[in-house]
Scaffold this motif. Structure first.
Motif, PDB file in Angstrom:
ATOM      1  N   LEU A 186      -6.290  35.338 -12.433  1.00 57.07           N
ATOM      2  CA  LEU A 186      -7.004  35.961 -11.322  1.00 57.07           C
ATOM      3  C   LEU A 186      -8.425  35.429 -11.210  1.00 57.07           C
ATOM      4  O   LEU A 186      -8.963  35.258 -10.119  1.00 57.07           O
ATOM      5  N   MET A 187      -9.028  35.144 -12.360  1.00 57.50           N
ATOM      6  CA  MET A 187     -10.410  34.672 -12.369  1.00 57.50           C
ATOM      7  C   MET A 187     -10.513  33.225 -11.898  1.00 57.50           C
ATOM      8  O   MET A 187     -11.482  32.861 -11.228  1.00 57.50           O
ATOM      9  N   CYS A 188      -9.544  32.394 -12.225  1.00 50.77           N
ATOM     10  CA  CYS A 188      -9.678  30.939 -12.030  1.00 50.77           C
ATOM     11  C   CYS A 188      -8.919  30.358 -10.855  1.00 50.77           C
ATOM     12  O   CYS A 188      -9.147  29.204 -10.490  1.00 50.77           O
ATOM     13  N   ASP A 189      -8.013  31.095 -10.241  1.00 51.64           N
ATOM     14  CA  ASP A 189      -7.169  30.537  -9.178  1.00 51.64           C
ATOM     15  C   ASP A 189      -7.948  30.457  -7.866  1.00 51.64           C
ATOM     16  O   ASP A 189      -8.048  31.423  -7.119  1.00 51.64           O
ATOM     17  N   ASP A 190      -8.495  29.244  -7.575  1.00 50.31           N
ATOM     18  CA  ASP A 190      -9.282  29.102  -6.347  1.00 50.31           C
ATOM     19  C   ASP A 190      -8.414  28.883  -5.116  1.00 50.31           C
ATOM     20  O   ASP A 190      -8.926  28.751  -4.012  1.00 50.31           O
ATOM     21  N   ALA A 191      -7.094  28.836  -5.296  1.00 51.21           N
ATOM     22  CA  ALA A 191      -6.193  28.750  -4.142  1.00 51.21           C
ATOM     23  C   ALA A 191      -5.821  30.141  -3.634  1.00 51.21           C
ATOM     24  O   ALA A 191      -5.131  30.284  -2.626  1.00 51.21           O
ATOM     25  N   CYS A 192      -6.299  31.143  -4.346  1.00 53.51           N
ATOM     26  CA  CYS A 192      -5.985  32.530  -3.994  1.00 53.51           C
ATOM     27  C   CYS A 192      -7.007  33.041  -2.973  1.00 53.51           C
ATOM     28  O   CYS A 192      -8.212  32.886  -3.159  1.00 53.51           O
ATOM     29  N   SER A 193      -6.540  33.643  -1.901  1.00 49.33           N
ATOM     30  CA  SER A 193      -7.439  34.200  -0.886  1.00 49.33           C
ATOM     31  C   SER A 193      -7.903  35.585  -1.331  1.00 49.33           C
ATOM     32  O   SER A 193      -7.267  36.222  -2.182  1.00 49.33           O
ATOM     33  N   PRO A 194      -8.995  36.105  -0.749  1.00 48.93           N
ATOM     34  CA  PRO A 194      -9.421  37.471  -1.081  1.00 48.93           C
ATOM     35  C   PRO A 194      -8.330  38.511  -0.850  1.00 48.93           C
ATOM     36  O   PRO A 194      -8.182  39.450  -1.634  1.00 48.93           O
ATOM     37  N   THR A 195      -7.551  38.336   0.228  1.00 48.66           N
ATOM     38  CA  THR A 195      -6.470  39.292   0.505  1.00 48.66           C
ATOM     39  C   THR A 195      -5.385  39.218  -0.558  1.00 48.66           C
ATOM     40  O   THR A 195      -4.900  40.250  -1.052  1.00 48.66           O
ATOM     41  N   ALA A 196      -5.026  37.984  -0.952  1.00 50.69           N
ATOM     42  CA  ALA A 196      -4.015  37.817  -1.999  1.00 50.69           C
ATOM     43  C   ALA A 196      -4.526  38.353  -3.330  1.00 50.69           C
ATOM     44  O   ALA A 196      -3.761  38.898  -4.132  1.00 50.69           O
ATOM     45  N   PHE A 197      -5.815  38.188  -3.563  1.00 48.17           N
ATOM     46  CA  PHE A 197      -6.398  38.723  -4.800  1.00 48.17           C
ATOM     47  C   PHE A 197      -6.204  40.227  -4.875  1.00 48.17           C
ATOM     48  O   PHE A 197      -5.861  40.771  -5.928  1.00 48.17           O
ATOM     49  N   GLN A 198      -6.450  40.910  -3.772  1.00 44.57           N
ATOM     50  CA  GLN A 198      -6.285  42.372  -3.742  1.00 44.57           C
ATOM     51  C   GLN A 198      -4.871  42.756  -4.173  1.00 44.57           C
ATOM     52  O   GLN A 198      -4.682  43.631  -5.024  1.00 44.57           O
ATOM     53  N   ASP A 199      -3.877  42.100  -3.589  1.00 44.96           N
ATOM     54  CA  ASP A 199      -2.476  42.420  -3.905  1.00 44.96           C
ATOM     55  C   ASP A 199      -2.181  42.139  -5.378  1.00 44.96           C
ATOM     56  O   ASP A 199      -1.516  42.938  -6.049  1.00 44.96           O
ATOM     57  N   ALA A 204     -14.374  36.282  -9.567  1.00 48.68           N
ATOM     58  CA  ALA A 204     -13.060  35.807  -9.124  1.00 48.68           C
ATOM     59  C   ALA A 204     -13.193  34.592  -8.212  1.00 48.68           C
ATOM     60  O   ALA A 204     -13.967  34.608  -7.251  1.00 48.68           O
ATOM     61  N   ALA A 205     -12.431  33.538  -8.511  1.00 44.47           N
ATOM     62  CA  ALA A 205     -12.511  32.294  -7.746  1.00 44.47           C
ATOM     63  C   ALA A 205     -12.175  32.495  -6.275  1.00 44.47           C
ATOM     64  O   ALA A 205     -12.649  31.750  -5.420  1.00 44.47           O
ATOM     65  N   ALA A 206     -11.378  33.503  -5.968  1.00 44.18           N
ATOM     66  CA  ALA A 206     -10.984  33.753  -4.576  1.00 44.18           C
ATOM     67  C   ALA A 206     -12.187  33.985  -3.667  1.00 44.18           C
ATOM     68  O   ALA A 206     -12.114  33.739  -2.459  1.00 44.18           O
ATOM     69  N   PHE A 207     -13.306  34.428  -4.242  1.00 42.55           N
ATOM     70  CA  PHE A 207     -14.471  34.786  -3.429  1.00 42.55           C
ATOM     71  C   PHE A 207     -15.565  33.704  -3.434  1.00 42.55           C
ATOM     72  O   PHE A 207     -16.600  33.892  -2.802  1.00 42.55           O
ATOM     73  N   VAL A 208     -15.361  32.617  -4.162  1.00 41.22           N
ATOM     74  CA  VAL A 208     -16.372  31.545  -4.193  1.00 41.22           C
ATOM     75  C   VAL A 208     -15.757  30.192  -3.830  1.00 41.22           C
ATOM     76  O   VAL A 208     -16.320  29.148  -4.121  1.00 41.22           O
ATOM     77  N   HIS A 209     -14.607  30.236  -3.170  1.00 33.91           N
ATOM     78  CA  HIS A 209     -13.868  29.006  -2.881  1.00 33.91           C
ATOM     79  C   HIS A 209     -14.681  28.005  -2.070  1.00 33.91           C
ATOM     80  O   HIS A 209     -14.524  26.796  -2.225  1.00 33.91           O
TER      81      HIS A 209
END
Length: 440
Positions: free
Chosen positions: A177-190, A219-224
């Motif tokens: 969850l911390m490192c996956d920069d392909a994850c969007s903020p919405t996907a992170f929530q789920d 979380a990488a999702a928020f600093v992509h």
């Protein structure tokens, strides 16, 4: 066991070292700033060596790393080095601080002193990576409100391990969850809700809720799309401060600490100067089939950045421009390219080209890491672009070549081609030899 307070004698001694530094001929731009408590003892101190090369790097709006958790000295006070990344991806010391506490007021004072040292733009560095202290986060918001702020992944992982101890699957899932920069903020929530459903307990619930509240800081999702030079999701930030922390011990006085930091600062800058010279004098081997692009990158970028770019260039054989769409007004020069895999269907990346060869890719690697991606290189190859555009070659990533070296490099490249062709024909060989003899 209580640590001894900083007495006036030691305060005066370390301030005298700073004062002497400002009077030396070789370092007249040395900066220091201090604050005393009501008993005239040292409360906060910041010092920095100015250096034109480092000021040039910071002028681009760079990434600053600092850590307030090191207390390895006889007073147990935080030693706070401010560290950046050189064009060779090695650490450079931008300044050092000592504060007698980790209060919000003291950290705000320290950041303002760093800002005053002229090692960053007026509005602050582009991005800051720190330990995961709430006081640090508050100080960043106060002094550098326009800077991107991210917690160091090493600190986040160390902090969460004790709450997930014995749950290896939970630790691995949190790390993803911390490192996956392909994850969007919405996907992170789920994914977070799924993680909590599986791994929350009465013992860790409070900590996990606190981490969720600060998710945009780790979380990488928020600093992509934010500029962190590729340091947001790895352990590089911890490695950057290793040189300054190595050799510290609990018996160190403040003057010992100051001398240690001063020696490390100059040693690390000496390493950068040596790498500058090595880069200017060396010619990097070309190993890919995309020789023209690779040669341009090798000439322009430092070896450390070139090796990262070469990995992108190696992937060009797998990609192609699938669709090219021109803007409605031909005069605008706007073109959109859809770049994807040659052999299989998959994600398609949009690369926009406009104006004077301004390229921007939907993968946002350039915005995130400061280096162009394989999709941009694919467009450059497709469009037969003769140079890497300025938008894809940040000054802080390039070799430091003087004008003579740059001209020499260009003549070497052209000369090799001329000599190779002329050597195949006796008449042309004689003409070229005669030209050089006449010129000399």
């Amino acid at each position: 066991m209580a640590r001894p307070p900083i007495d006036r004698g030691e305060s005066d001694a370390v301030l005298e070292l700073c004062r002497r530094k400002t009077e030396t001929d070789y370092d007249c731009e040395y900066f220091y700033h201090y604050e005393l408590d009501g008993e005239r003892r040292l409360k906060n101190l910041f010092w920095a060596d100015t250096d034109s090369g480092i000021d040039d790097i910071m002028g681009y709006g760079d990434v600053v790393v600092f850590d307030t958790t090191c207390r390895t000295n006889k007073h147990g006070v935080p030693f706070v080095p401010f560290v950046g990344l050189s064009p060779h991806r090695t650490p450079i010391v931008l300044g050092c601080g000592v504060t007698t506490d980790q209060s919000l007021d003291s950290l705000v004072w320290l950041l303002r002193a760093f800002k005053q040292s002229n090692h960053c733009r007026r509005d602050g560095p582009a991005s800051v990576i720190t330990d995961d202290s709430n006081a640090v986060a508050g100080a960043i918001k106060t002094v550098f409100p326009g800077s991107n702020h991210r917690f160091c992944s090493w600190h986040v992982e160390q902090g969460i391990e004790e709450h997930l101890r014995g749950l290896s699957a939970a630790q691995n899932e949190f790390r993803a969850l911390m490192c996956d920069d392909a994850c969007s903020p919405t996907a992170f929530q789920d994914r977070w809700y799924g993680f909590m459903a599986k791994h929350r307990t009465a013992a860790n619930l409070r900590r996990l809720d606190a981490m969720y509240d600060k998710r945009e800081m780790w979380a990488a999702a928020f600093v992509h799309d934010k500029f962190f030079l590729g340091m947001a999701n790895d352990q590089r930030t911890e490695c950057l401060t290793t040189a300054l922390h190595t050799g510290l011990h609990e018996g160190m006085s403040l003057t010992d600490l100051w001398r240690h930091a001063d020696a490390c600062t100059h040693a690390l800058r000496g390493d950068v100067a040596a790498l500058d010279h090595q880069a200017a004098m060396s010619r990097l081997a070309l190993t890919t089939e995309h020789r023209r692009l690779e040669e341009r990158a090798a000439r322009l970028f430092t070896p450390a950045n070139f090796y990262l770019l070469r990995e992108e260039i190696k992937m060009l054989g797998s990609f192609d421009v699938l669709v090219e769409t021109r803007g409605r007004h031909a005069a605008s020069g706007e073109v959109r390219y859809a770049v994807g895999f040659k052999e299989r269907r998959g994600v398609v990346f949009d690369v926009e080209r406009s104006g004077d060869d301004v390229l921007k890719c939907s993968c946002q690697k350039m915005e995130r890491d400061g280096l162009p991606c394989r999709h941009i290189f694919c467009v450059m190859r497709h469009a037969s672009m003769s140079q890497i555009p300025a938008c894809c070659a940040l000054g802080r990533m390039q070799r430091r070549l003087d004008a003579k070296c740059e001209r020499l490099e260009e003549m070497k490249d052209l000369g090799r081609l001329v000599f190779d062709l002329a050597s195949e024909d006796a008449k042309e060989f004689q003409e070229i030899m005669k030209f050089f003899q006449t010129w000399l």
